[in-house]
Design a protein around this motif. Structure first.
Motif, PDB file in Angstrom:
ATOM      1  N   ALA A 529     -17.678  -0.748  -0.031  1.00 23.58           N
ATOM      2  CA  ALA A 529     -17.903  -0.251   1.319  1.00 23.58           C
ATOM      3  C   ALA A 529     -16.632  -0.395   2.148  1.00 23.58           C
ATOM      4  N   GLU A 530     -16.452   0.552   3.086  1.00 24.42           N
ATOM      5  CA  GLU A 530     -15.239   0.559   3.901  1.00 24.42           C
ATOM      6  C   GLU A 530     -15.098  -0.722   4.717  1.00 24.42           C
ATOM      7  N   LYS A 531     -16.225  -1.233   5.252  1.00 23.93           N
ATOM      8  CA  LYS A 531     -16.129  -2.425   6.096  1.00 23.93           C
ATOM      9  C   LYS A 531     -15.584  -3.620   5.329  1.00 23.93           C
ATOM     10  N   TYR A 532     -15.852  -3.654   4.010  1.00 21.98           N
ATOM     11  CA  TYR A 532     -15.330  -4.773   3.221  1.00 21.98           C
ATOM     12  C   TYR A 532     -13.877  -4.542   2.832  1.00 21.98           C
ATOM     13  N   LYS A 533     -13.493  -3.269   2.724  1.00 24.41           N
ATOM     14  CA  LYS A 533     -12.077  -2.966   2.526  1.00 24.41           C
ATOM     15  C   LYS A 533     -11.274  -3.441   3.742  1.00 24.41           C
ATOM     16  N   ILE A 534     -11.807  -3.145   4.916  1.00 22.78           N
ATOM     17  CA  ILE A 534     -11.124  -3.554   6.152  1.00 22.78           C
ATOM     18  C   ILE A 534     -11.051  -5.075   6.238  1.00 22.78           C
ATOM     19  N   ARG A 535     -12.170  -5.733   5.926  1.00 20.70           N
ATOM     20  CA  ARG A 535     -12.182  -7.200   5.980  1.00 20.70           C
ATOM     21  C   ARG A 535     -11.167  -7.792   5.014  1.00 20.70           C
ATOM     22  N   ALA A 536     -11.100  -7.228   3.808  1.00 19.94           N
ATOM     23  CA  ALA A 536     -10.154  -7.728   2.810  1.00 19.94           C
ATOM     24  C   ALA A 536      -8.715  -7.527   3.272  1.00 19.94           C
ATOM     25  N   MET A 537      -8.460  -6.338   3.850  1.00 19.69           N
ATOM     26  CA  MET A 537      -7.101  -6.066   4.312  1.00 19.69           C
ATOM     27  C   MET A 537      -6.708  -7.018   5.436  1.00 19.69           C
ATOM     28  N   ARG A 538      -7.630  -7.275   6.344  1.00 20.04           N
ATOM     29  CA  ARG A 538      -7.317  -8.192   7.438  1.00 20.04           C
ATOM     30  C   ARG A 538      -7.124  -9.623   6.931  1.00 20.04           C
ATOM     31  N   GLY A 539      -7.898 -10.005   5.938  1.00 23.09           N
ATOM     32  CA  GLY A 539      -7.677 -11.305   5.329  1.00 23.09           C
ATOM     33  C   GLY A 539      -6.312 -11.381   4.662  1.00 23.09           C
ATOM     34  N   TYR A 540      -5.915 -10.310   4.014  1.00 22.85           N
ATOM     35  CA  TYR A 540      -4.599 -10.237   3.368  1.00 22.85           C
ATOM     36  C   TYR A 540      -3.494 -10.360   4.418  1.00 22.85           C
ATOM     37  N   ILE A 541      -3.664  -9.670   5.551  1.00 25.77           N
ATOM     38  CA  ILE A 541      -2.655  -9.721   6.615  1.00 25.77           C
ATOM     39  C   ILE A 541      -2.547 -11.135   7.180  1.00 25.77           C
ATOM     40  N   ARG A 542      -3.682 -11.797   7.403  1.00 28.82           N
ATOM     41  CA  ARG A 542      -3.640 -13.181   7.907  1.00 28.82           C
ATOM     42  C   ARG A 542      -2.926 -14.098   6.921  1.00 28.82           C
ATOM     43  N   LEU A 543      -3.186 -13.885   5.648  1.00 31.73           N
ATOM     44  CA  LEU A 543      -2.550 -14.701   4.615  1.00 31.73           C
ATOM     45  C   LEU A 543      -1.036 -14.516   4.658  1.00 31.73           C
ATOM     46  N   VAL A 544      -0.581 -13.251   4.747  1.00 28.26           N
ATOM     47  CA  VAL A 544       0.860 -12.977   4.779  1.00 28.26           C
ATOM     48  C   VAL A 544       1.493 -13.590   6.023  1.00 28.26           C
ATOM     49  N   ARG A 545       0.745 -13.586   7.113  1.00 33.25           N
ATOM     50  CA  ARG A 545       1.298 -14.106   8.362  1.00 33.25           C
ATOM     51  C   ARG A 545       1.399 -15.625   8.362  1.00 33.25           C
ATOM     52  N   GLN A 546       0.445 -16.316   7.777  1.00 31.57           N
ATOM     53  CA  GLN A 546       0.343 -17.755   8.002  1.00 31.57           C
ATOM     54  C   GLN A 546       0.938 -18.624   6.909  1.00 31.57           C
ATOM     55  N   PHE A 547       1.106 -18.114   5.713  1.00 29.79           N
ATOM     56  CA  PHE A 547       1.608 -18.972   4.634  1.00 29.79           C
ATOM     57  C   PHE A 547       3.124 -18.988   4.587  1.00 29.79           C
ATOM     58  N   VAL A 548       3.663 -20.146   4.221  1.00 27.26           N
ATOM     59  CA  VAL A 548       5.105 -20.270   4.022  1.00 27.26           C
ATOM     60  C   VAL A 548       5.462 -19.632   2.685  1.00 27.26           C
ATOM     61  N   MET A 549       6.448 -18.737   2.718  1.00 23.17           N
ATOM     62  CA  MET A 549       6.872 -18.059   1.490  1.00 23.17           C
ATOM     63  C   MET A 549       8.288 -17.537   1.691  1.00 23.17           C
ATOM     64  N   PRO A 550       9.003 -17.218   0.627  1.00 24.94           N
ATOM     65  CA  PRO A 550      10.352 -16.639   0.766  1.00 24.94           C
ATOM     66  C   PRO A 550      10.300 -15.314   1.520  1.00 24.94           C
ATOM     67  N   ASP A 551      11.387 -14.982   2.221  1.00 22.47           N
ATOM     68  CA  ASP A 551      11.439 -13.741   2.994  1.00 22.47           C
ATOM     69  C   ASP A 551      11.179 -12.527   2.126  1.00 22.47           C
ATOM     70  N   ALA A 552      11.772 -12.507   0.950  1.00 22.43           N
ATOM     71  CA  ALA A 552      11.625 -11.333   0.080  1.00 22.43           C
ATOM     72  C   ALA A 552      10.168 -11.130  -0.315  1.00 22.43           C
ATOM     73  N   GLN A 553       9.452 -12.222  -0.600  1.00 21.37           N
ATOM     74  CA  GLN A 553       8.042 -12.106  -0.967  1.00 21.37           C
ATOM     75  C   GLN A 553       7.216 -11.589   0.210  1.00 21.37           C
ATOM     76  N   ARG A 554       7.518 -12.077   1.412  1.00 20.26           N
ATOM     77  CA  ARG A 554       6.762 -11.620   2.573  1.00 20.26           C
ATOM     78  C   ARG A 554       7.015 -10.132   2.844  1.00 20.26           C
ATOM     79  N   VAL A 555       8.271  -9.703   2.670  1.00 18.68           N
ATOM     80  CA  VAL A 555       8.587  -8.281   2.869  1.00 18.68           C
ATOM     81  C   VAL A 555       7.795  -7.420   1.895  1.00 18.68           C
ATOM     82  N   GLU A 556       7.760  -7.836   0.628  1.00 17.13           N
ATOM     83  CA  GLU A 556       7.042  -7.041  -0.371  1.00 17.13           C
ATOM     84  C   GLU A 556       5.541  -7.034  -0.108  1.00 17.13           C
ATOM     85  N   MET A 557       4.989  -8.143   0.377  1.00 20.02           N
ATOM     86  CA  MET A 557       3.563  -8.174   0.692  1.00 20.02           C
ATOM     87  C   MET A 557       3.254  -7.298   1.905  1.00 20.02           C
TER      88      MET A 557
END
Length: 716
Positions: A529-557
């Protein structure tokens, strides 16, 4: 309690003297170390320099510097600094210098000199101090009284005792403090009877209450367990004055022997309700074999707050012999007593306590069984697990619930299936309320999290939808590879409830680790369902924003998120909440690419400018990248540029003109203004760059803090 002040003072002086002896000994032999310091004292150096020199002489000084230090004693600004050294320099010369100064100074300076004499315990100063004690200045007399007390011999004791009756109130109190010091010296020398007599004199004198308290404590401790001392202790424990009563409690903690324990226990019977708990606490702080039976007896005899306190302290003084009585209290009708007993049973240390409680549980009756089950959980008694496993099938729902809760704290991997079964396929539906948190508690504490998760995953296949959701919640709290895979699979299940639970838990996975990224990204592409796609994408965005990671990895994500997101809303979140937050050349390149998407052009262009402003001249291709955003070229002219502070200004117009382009960001060859502008016009001062310019013919002016990125604002 009252001796601490004098003890700390004495130890502090002793430590300083020891330090000086250890560190200054070799130095004093080297004349070149001390003499330059003496030369400073003899010079016209500022007083601040002389003060520091005095501190150094406390380490390196010898008798050679004493005359020069003594010369500073009359100076109100340097007297205390000179005394710092004179107090610790060994030898009679320093003593003599301080004695001589008593006739040359007055007021606060004299008081300081007298204090230093007391620090050194100079017996040759007794006569002079006695004169000051008899003088008209009460402050000086009080200082003399304390100094005599610190000398603390028979002669000073006689002088101070006389002052207890003839001096004014302030001096009497100081004399009493000096007498306390003398009494402590007597006690330390093994002259307990003389010390006790002196303490008695002090406490009967007309002096401040604090001195009376100190003397009363000393009088008791000097006699220890002698009848007179114990009688005086009892007087304080029965005193109507609160301070005296508290003194009795404190002193009772300091005297060894069963006699004092018996006194405290005996006082419980006649003390007020407010004082009995305090007596119990004092009793429990003693270290002798009579304490435990006395506390236990107090707990049996007392009621209300005193009983609760007595039961509570059994956690510290009790042993396995207390267990039967504590169990009786724990199942009794009084709620406060019962809870105190359970807390005591929980806190009693020792494996023998666990073994006893486990044995009691095996033969427990109806009244004690719930309490013993609860304690097995509180103490995590592994030996009680068989009895707990039997109790989960008890006809009584309350017993089953208590047993399940206790198993959550005690069960091992081999018996985890019992809790899983009570969640996935409960025999009694009412048991799930206790079984679910018990399974969560057990799963989180399992030593092998992956093996535990495997058991939970295996159980999902036969569970109802609500039970599956419960297990998914537990897996989400645990984390790990097996749990992540199970959530990813459940998020694609045809059942909407499972999709909802799993996608939500995956979105919260950032609390655990970054490994959920690929699963979330896949779900953002393939969720039913689309609503779960949106939820997953927003969870992915929060993960990319909040976790410590190398710059190159964050750019690729971020790139993956921009490519996967189906809506501009999520793509804009990537731009504004991640890329703008982590500026780098890689993020700038990505934002420039995003600006080519018509619907993202404005947001991507704005983010590109933000990134460019933050990274400044860190990358040589910043301006080149920005030209790809699609803005029309602008005409920028630098009219005047000045760099510096106050009257120290440097014209840097030509430098800025050399590096200006058709974009408002000016990238200098160095991110340090001093280097880029060929020098520092105002060394050691914070500078500014002021620029006058035009953009497309409109005049503007901007000021930048030293080394700030130069982004010219568009004139209004």
């Amino acid at each position: 309690m009252y001796k601490t002040r004098y003890f700390t003072f004495t130890i502090g002086v002793a430590m300083l003297a020891a330090m000086v002896t250890l560190t200054a000994g070799p130095a004093r032999a080297a004349d070149e170390t001390e003499q330059p310091l003496i030369d400073v004292l003899r010079s016209d150096a500022p007083k601040a320099d002389k003060a520091i020199t005095c501190k150094k002489l406390a380490v390196f000084g010898s008798k050679d510097c004493v005359p020069d230090l003594a010369a500073l004693l009359p100076d109100p600004e340097l007297t205390s600094w000179a005394r710092i050294a004179l107090e610790v320099i060994p030898g009679p010369e320093a003593d003599a210098a301080l004695r001589d100064a008593m006739d040359k100074v007055d007021g606060r300076v004299l008081i300081g000199v007298i204090n230093s004499i007391g620090v050194r315990s100079d017996a040759k100063a007794i006569d002079a101090l006695a004169e000051k004690l008899a003088g008209s200045d009460p402050d000086v007399a009080s200082a003399a009284a304390l100094a005599l007390g610190r000398i603390g011999n028979a002669q000073t004791t006689t002088i101070l005792e006389k002052t207890l009756t003839v001096a004014d109130a302030k001096v009497r109190t100081a004399a009493a403090e000096g007498c306390v010091l003398c009494a402590e010296n007597l006690l330390a020398d093994g002259k307990a009877a003389e010390a006790a007599a002196l303490y008695d004199t002090i406490r009967k004198a007309d002096v401040s209450k604090q001195r009376v308290l100190e003397a009363t404590r000393g009088a008791i401790l000097a006699r220890k367990s002698e009848p007179a001392g114990l009688a005086l202790l009892i007087d304080q424990l029965r005193a109507t004055d609160k301070a005296m009563f508290n003194l009795g409690l404190q002193t009772a903690r300091e005297i060894a022997g069963e006699d004092v324990t018996k006194i405290l226990a005996g006082e419980l019977g006649q003390a007020s309700d407010a004082r009995r708990p305090l007596l119990v606490l004092a009793l429990s702080d003693r270290d002798d074999p009579a304490v435990l039976p006395a506390v236990l007896q107090a707990a049996k005899a007392e009621s209300g707050a005193a009983r609760v306190v007595a039961i509570d302290v059994l956690r510290r003084v009790g042993d396995v012999s207390c267990v039967p009585q504590l169990i009786d209290w724990a199942i009794g009708p009084d709620a406060d007593t019962a809870e105190a007993a359970k807390a005591a049973l929980e806190g009693l240390p020792g494996d023998d306590i666990n073994a006893t409680l486990a044995a009691e549980l095996n033969s427990a009756g109806k009244a004690s069984r719930p309490v013993l089950i609860e304690l097995a959980g509180r103490r995590r008694i592994a030996a009680a697990v068989p009895a707990l496993l039997g109790a989960v099938d008890d006809p009584d729902a309350g017993i089953r619930s208590a047993a399940l809760t206790a198993l959550g704290e005690t069960v091992g991997p081999d018996n985890l299936s019992v809790l899983i079964a009570r969640v996935v396929a409960p025999t009694n539906a009412e048991d799930t309320e206790a079984a679910e948190p018990a399974l969560l508690a057990a799963s989180i504490r399992m030593p092998d999290g992956e093996a535990c998760a495997a058991q939970l995953v295996a159980a999902i296949s036969t569970a109802s939808i609500p039970a599956k959701c419960t297990v998914l919640e537990i897996l989400g709290a645990m984390g790990g590879e097996n749990a992540l895979a199970a959530l990813g699979k459940a998020a694609k299940d045809p059942a909407d409830e499972l999709q909802d639970t799993a996608s939500r838990l995956l979105g919260e996975w950032m609390d655990l680790d970054v490994n959920a990224g690929p699963v979330l990204l896949d779900l953002a592409k393939t969720a039913p369902a689309e609503k779960y796609k949106i939820r997953a994408m927003r969870g992915y965005i929060r993960l990319v924003r909040q976790f410590v990671m190398p710059d190159a990895q964050r750019v690729e994500m971020c790139r993956a998120a921009l490519e996967t997101a189906e809506r501009d809303t999520e793509k804009t979140l990537v731009l504004k909440e991640v890329m703008a937050l982590y500026p780098s050349v890689g993020m700038l390149r990505l934002s420039v690419e995003a600006a080519k998407i018509p619907s993202l052009k404005n947001d991507a262009a704005a983010v590109s400018l933000m990134i460019a402003q933050k990274i400044g001249g860190k990358a040589v291709d910043v301006q080149k990248l920005l030209t790809q955003i699609g803005h029309d070229p602008i005409d920028i002219k630098i009219i005047k540029a000045e760099y510096g502070a106050g009257t120290k200004i440097k014209d840097v117009t030509k430098t800025l003109q050399r590096y200006v382009s058709s974009f408002p960001l000016i990238v200098l060859p160095s991110d340090k203004y001093n280097s880029a502008f060929g020098g520092d016009p105002a060394s050691g001062i914070v500078k500014q760059l002021r620029v006058e310019y035009t953009i497309d013919g409109k005049k503007g002016e901007a000021t930048f803090a030293e080394n700030a990125t130069i982004m010219l604002p568009t004139p209004r």
